[in-house]
Write a protein that holds these residues in place. Structure first.
Motif, PDB file in Angstrom:
ATOM      1  N   PHE A  12       0.842  -1.189   0.000  1.00  0.00           N
ATOM      2  CA  PHE A  12       0.000   0.000   0.000  1.00  0.00           C
ATOM      3  C   PHE A  12       0.878   1.239   0.000  1.00  0.00           C
ATOM      4  CE2 PHE A  12      -2.570  -3.254   2.150  1.00  0.00           C
ATOM      5  CZ  PHE A  12      -3.696  -3.234   1.347  1.00  0.00           C
ATOM      6  N   ALA A  13       0.389   2.316  -0.607  1.00  0.00           N
ATOM      7  CA  ALA A  13       1.095   3.591  -0.575  1.00  0.00           C
ATOM      8  C   ALA A  13       1.051   4.126   0.856  1.00  0.00           C
ATOM      9  CB  ALA A  13       0.444   4.575  -1.546  1.00  0.00           C
ATOM     10  N   GLN A  14       1.950   5.008   1.156  1.00  0.00           N
ATOM     11  CA  GLN A  14       2.045   5.534   2.505  1.00  0.00           C
ATOM     12  C   GLN A  14       0.772   6.307   2.865  1.00  0.00           C
ATOM     13  OE1 GLN A  14       5.459   8.035   3.092  1.00  0.00           O
ATOM     14  NE2 GLN A  14       5.637   7.422   5.224  1.00  0.00           N
ATOM     15  N   GLY A  15       0.203   5.998   4.038  1.00  0.00           N
ATOM     16  CA  GLY A  15      -0.983   6.681   4.512  1.00  0.00           C
ATOM     17  C   GLY A  15      -2.289   6.032   4.052  1.00  0.00           C
ATOM     18  N   ILE A  16      -2.230   4.931   3.362  1.00  0.00           N
ATOM     19  CA  ILE A  16      -3.441   4.251   2.879  1.00  0.00           C
ATOM     20  C   ILE A  16      -3.745   3.079   3.814  1.00  0.00           C
ATOM     21  CG2 ILE A  16      -4.464   2.936   0.977  1.00  0.00           C
ATOM     22  CD1 ILE A  16      -4.096   5.864   0.318  1.00  0.00           C
ATOM     23  N   GLU A  17      -4.955   3.041   4.299  1.00  0.00           N
ATOM     24  CA  GLU A  17      -5.409   1.942   5.154  1.00  0.00           C
ATOM     25  C   GLU A  17      -5.841   0.765   4.284  1.00  0.00           C
ATOM     26  OE1 GLU A  17      -5.621   1.668   8.545  1.00  0.00           O
ATOM     27  OE2 GLU A  17      -4.477   3.539   8.618  1.00  0.00           O
ATOM     28  N   PRO A  18      -5.483  -0.449   4.665  1.00  0.00           N
ATOM     29  CA  PRO A  18      -5.877  -1.622   3.861  1.00  0.00           C
ATOM     30  C   PRO A  18      -7.393  -1.764   3.716  1.00  0.00           C
ATOM     31  CG  PRO A  18      -4.154  -2.229   5.417  1.00  0.00           C
ATOM     32  CD  PRO A  18      -4.554  -0.829   5.743  1.00  0.00           C
ATOM     33  N   LYS A  19      -8.128  -1.512   4.775  1.00  0.00           N
ATOM     34  CA  LYS A  19      -9.583  -1.659   4.718  1.00  0.00           C
ATOM     35  C   LYS A  19     -10.188  -0.637   3.753  1.00  0.00           C
ATOM     36  CE  LYS A  19     -13.545  -3.318   5.964  1.00  0.00           C
ATOM     37  NZ  LYS A  19     -13.989  -4.565   5.386  1.00  0.00           N
ATOM     38  N   ALA A  21      -8.635   0.856   1.232  1.00  0.00           N
ATOM     39  CA  ALA A  21      -8.227   0.489  -0.127  1.00  0.00           C
ATOM     40  C   ALA A  21      -9.072  -0.682  -0.638  1.00  0.00           C
ATOM     41  CB  ALA A  21      -6.751   0.121  -0.155  1.00  0.00           C
ATOM     42  N   CYS A  22      -9.375  -1.629   0.242  1.00  0.00           N
ATOM     43  CA  CYS A  22     -10.190  -2.798  -0.135  1.00  0.00           C
ATOM     44  C   CYS A  22     -11.588  -2.349  -0.551  1.00  0.00           C
ATOM     45  CB  CYS A  22     -10.252  -3.772   1.035  1.00  0.00           C
ATOM     46  SG  CYS A  22     -11.255  -5.225   0.738  1.00  0.00           S
ATOM     47  N   VAL A  23     -12.220  -1.492   0.248  1.00  0.00           N
ATOM     48  CA  VAL A  23     -13.572  -1.015  -0.058  1.00  0.00           C
ATOM     49  C   VAL A  23     -13.580  -0.194  -1.346  1.00  0.00           C
ATOM     50  CG1 VAL A  23     -15.422   0.496   0.764  1.00  0.00           C
ATOM     51  CG2 VAL A  23     -14.315  -1.081   2.347  1.00  0.00           C
ATOM     52  N   ASN A  24     -12.572   0.692  -1.511  1.00  0.00           N
ATOM     53  CA  ASN A  24     -12.508   1.531  -2.708  1.00  0.00           C
ATOM     54  C   ASN A  24     -12.304   0.695  -3.973  1.00  0.00           C
ATOM     55  OD1 ASN A  24     -12.856   3.824  -1.184  1.00  0.00           O
ATOM     56  ND2 ASN A  24     -10.674   4.333  -1.087  1.00  0.00           N
ATOM     57  N   LEU A  25     -11.407  -0.289  -3.903  1.00  0.00           N
ATOM     58  CA  LEU A  25     -11.137  -1.125  -5.074  1.00  0.00           C
ATOM     59  C   LEU A  25     -12.340  -2.000  -5.412  1.00  0.00           C
ATOM     60  CD1 LEU A  25      -9.151  -2.019  -7.233  1.00  0.00           C
ATOM     61  CD2 LEU A  25      -8.230  -3.689  -5.623  1.00  0.00           C
ATOM     62  N   ALA A  62      -2.739   2.062  -8.736  1.00  0.00           N
ATOM     63  CA  ALA A  62      -1.914   3.143  -8.209  1.00  0.00           C
ATOM     64  C   ALA A  62      -2.767   4.365  -7.867  1.00  0.00           C
ATOM     65  CB  ALA A  62      -0.832   3.515  -9.214  1.00  0.00           C
ATOM     66  N   SER A  63      -3.821   4.609  -8.647  1.00  0.00           N
ATOM     67  CA  SER A  63      -4.688   5.760  -8.358  1.00  0.00           C
ATOM     68  C   SER A  63      -5.462   5.560  -7.056  1.00  0.00           C
ATOM     69  CB  SER A  63      -5.654   6.000  -9.519  1.00  0.00           C
ATOM     70  OG  SER A  63      -6.623   4.967  -9.577  1.00  0.00           O
ATOM     71  N   LEU A  64      -5.621   4.318  -6.624  1.00  0.00           N
ATOM     72  CA  LEU A  64      -6.306   4.024  -5.358  1.00  0.00           C
ATOM     73  C   LEU A  64      -5.336   3.832  -4.199  1.00  0.00           C
ATOM     74  CD1 LEU A  64      -8.988   1.536  -6.724  1.00  0.00           C
ATOM     75  CD2 LEU A  64      -9.337   3.905  -6.050  1.00  0.00           C
ATOM     76  N   GLY A  65      -4.016   4.043  -4.447  1.00  0.00           N
ATOM     77  CA  GLY A  65      -3.013   3.924  -3.404  1.00  0.00           C
ATOM     78  C   GLY A  65      -2.542   2.500  -3.162  1.00  0.00           C
ATOM     79  N   ILE A  66      -2.638   1.663  -4.171  1.00  0.00           N
ATOM     80  CA  ILE A  66      -2.215   0.268  -4.057  1.00  0.00           C
ATOM     81  C   ILE A  66      -1.014   0.069  -4.972  1.00  0.00           C
ATOM     82  CG2 ILE A  66      -2.896  -2.127  -4.396  1.00  0.00           C
ATOM     83  CD1 ILE A  66      -5.826  -1.167  -4.029  1.00  0.00           C
ATOM     84  N   LYS A  67       0.097  -0.377  -4.390  1.00  0.00           N
ATOM     85  CA  LYS A  67       1.299  -0.635  -5.171  1.00  0.00           C
ATOM     86  C   LYS A  67       1.180  -2.023  -5.782  1.00  0.00           C
ATOM     87  CE  LYS A  67       4.371   2.082  -2.239  1.00  0.00           C
ATOM     88  NZ  LYS A  67       5.545   1.998  -1.355  1.00  0.00           N
ATOM     89  N   SER A  68       1.582  -2.115  -7.044  1.00  0.00           N
ATOM     90  CA  SER A  68       1.502  -3.404  -7.734  1.00  0.00           C
ATOM     91  C   SER A  68       2.670  -3.542  -8.682  1.00  0.00           C
ATOM     92  CB  SER A  68       0.186  -3.505  -8.493  1.00  0.00           C
ATOM     93  OG  SER A  68       0.112  -2.490  -9.463  1.00  0.00           O
ATOM     94  N   LYS A  69       2.861  -4.761  -9.163  1.00  0.00           N
ATOM     95  CA  LYS A  69       3.894  -5.003 -10.163  1.00  0.00           C
ATOM     96  C   LYS A  69       3.275  -5.832 -11.280  1.00  0.00           C
ATOM     97  CE  LYS A  69       5.675  -9.254  -8.138  1.00  0.00           C
ATOM     98  NZ  LYS A  69       6.817  -9.957  -7.633  1.00  0.00           N
ATOM     99  N   ILE A  70       3.881  -5.706 -12.454  1.00  0.00           N
ATOM    100  CA  ILE A  70       3.413  -6.473 -13.605  1.00  0.00           C
ATOM    101  C   ILE A  70       4.340  -7.660 -13.756  1.00  0.00           C
ATOM    102  CG2 ILE A  70       3.038  -6.455 -16.084  1.00  0.00           C
ATOM    103  CD1 ILE A  70       2.410  -3.496 -15.856  1.00  0.00           C
ATOM    104  N   GLN A  71       3.748  -8.837 -13.782  1.00  0.00           N
ATOM    105  CA  GLN A  71       4.527 -10.064 -13.867  1.00  0.00           C
ATOM    106  C   GLN A  71       4.250 -10.726 -15.213  1.00  0.00           C
ATOM    107  OE1 GLN A  71       3.377 -12.854 -10.870  1.00  0.00           O
ATOM    108  NE2 GLN A  71       5.171 -14.154 -11.175  1.00  0.00           N
ATOM    109  N   ALA A  72       5.338 -11.047 -15.939  1.00  0.00           N
ATOM    110  CA  ALA A  72       5.189 -11.716 -17.230  1.00  0.00           C
ATOM    111  C   ALA A  72       4.892 -13.191 -16.988  1.00  0.00           C
ATOM    112  CB  ALA A  72       6.464 -11.571 -18.048  1.00  0.00           C
ATOM    113  N   LEU A  73       3.948 -13.703 -17.737  1.00  0.00           N
ATOM    114  CA  LEU A  73       3.591 -15.121 -17.632  1.00  0.00           C
ATOM    115  C   LEU A  73       4.142 -15.864 -18.839  1.00  0.00           C
ATOM    116  CD1 LEU A  73      -0.143 -14.846 -16.532  1.00  0.00           C
ATOM    117  CD2 LEU A  73       1.825 -15.311 -15.109  1.00  0.00           C
ATOM    118  N   PRO A  74       4.660 -17.060 -18.619  1.00  0.00           N
ATOM    119  CA  PRO A  74       5.143 -17.833 -19.770  1.00  0.00           C
ATOM    120  C   PRO A  74       3.970 -18.283 -20.626  1.00  0.00           C
ATOM    121  CG  PRO A  74       5.266 -19.144 -17.765  1.00  0.00           C
ATOM    122  CD  PRO A  74       4.875 -17.755 -17.363  1.00  0.00           C
TER     123      PRO A  74
END
Length: 181
Positions: A12-19, A21-25, A62-74
């Motif tokens: 999560f981005a700094q200052g974002i509560e998991p709950k 972020a969960c409700v917003n997403l 990212a706009s909702l304050g959630i950090k993510s990464k893109i993973q390539a799939l074989p």
């Protein structure tokens, strides 16, 4: 080169509560909070997609304050085709099971009907020669006579043949290498 990508949760981005972020997403994606919670625990939320779509999904997170990464799939062409084949086989076996259970229910109904018939009608063979062509039409006779009951041997033989064919089909589908056509 991988042509499918999946967005995975990092934090999560700094200052974002998991709950929060969960409700917003969940509200933004119109999905349940359970699925979003599973995404936070490492399960995939989005289906594998091309790189552009995966980048858009990461940008949304990212706009909702959630950090993510893109993973390539074989490339999983063989896995997808075997999964599709397994699902097809499972649907075929489910259909065979349904047909078999329907035939069993039909046979039980026939046995019930046969038990309800008087024993004198069961022992007496059906008269195939009704002689209706030899008689003259008499309009004074009653036309609403009860219909004579016929033997169910043809129906039983058809049901037995259908069950036998279903069993042969099930063996063929279960062991395709056993029979080569």
């Amino acid at each position: 080169m991988a042509n499918n990508f999946r967005v995975m949760f990092v934090g999560f981005a700094q200052g974002i509560e998991p709950k929060t972020a969960c409700v917003n997403l969940a509200g933004k994606l119109k999905t349940s909070e359970d699925k979003v919670t599973q995404f936070f625990n490492g399960k995939a939320l989005f289906a594998p997609s091309n790189k552009d779509k995966a980048l858009k999904q990461a940008k949304l997170l990212a706009s909702l304050g959630i950090k993510s990464k893109i993973q390539a799939l074989p490339s999983t062409v063989t896995t997808a085709s075997s999964t599709a084949e397994n699902q097809r086989d499972e649907r075929i076996f489910d259909a065979l099971d349904y047909i078999t259970s329907s035939l069993i229910r039909l046979e039980e109904k026939l046995e019930e009907l046969e038990q309800k018939l008087p024993e004198s009608e069961l022992k007496k063979p059906a008269d195939d020669n009704d002689g209706w062509q030899d008689d003259d039409l008499m309009l004074d006779e009653q036309l609403d006579e009860p219909v004579k009951k016929r033997s169910n041997t043809l129906l039983y033989s058809l049901i037995a043949t259908a069950v036998l064919l279903l069993l042969v089909l099930a063996v063929y589908l279960a062991f395709p290498n056993l029979v080569s056509i």
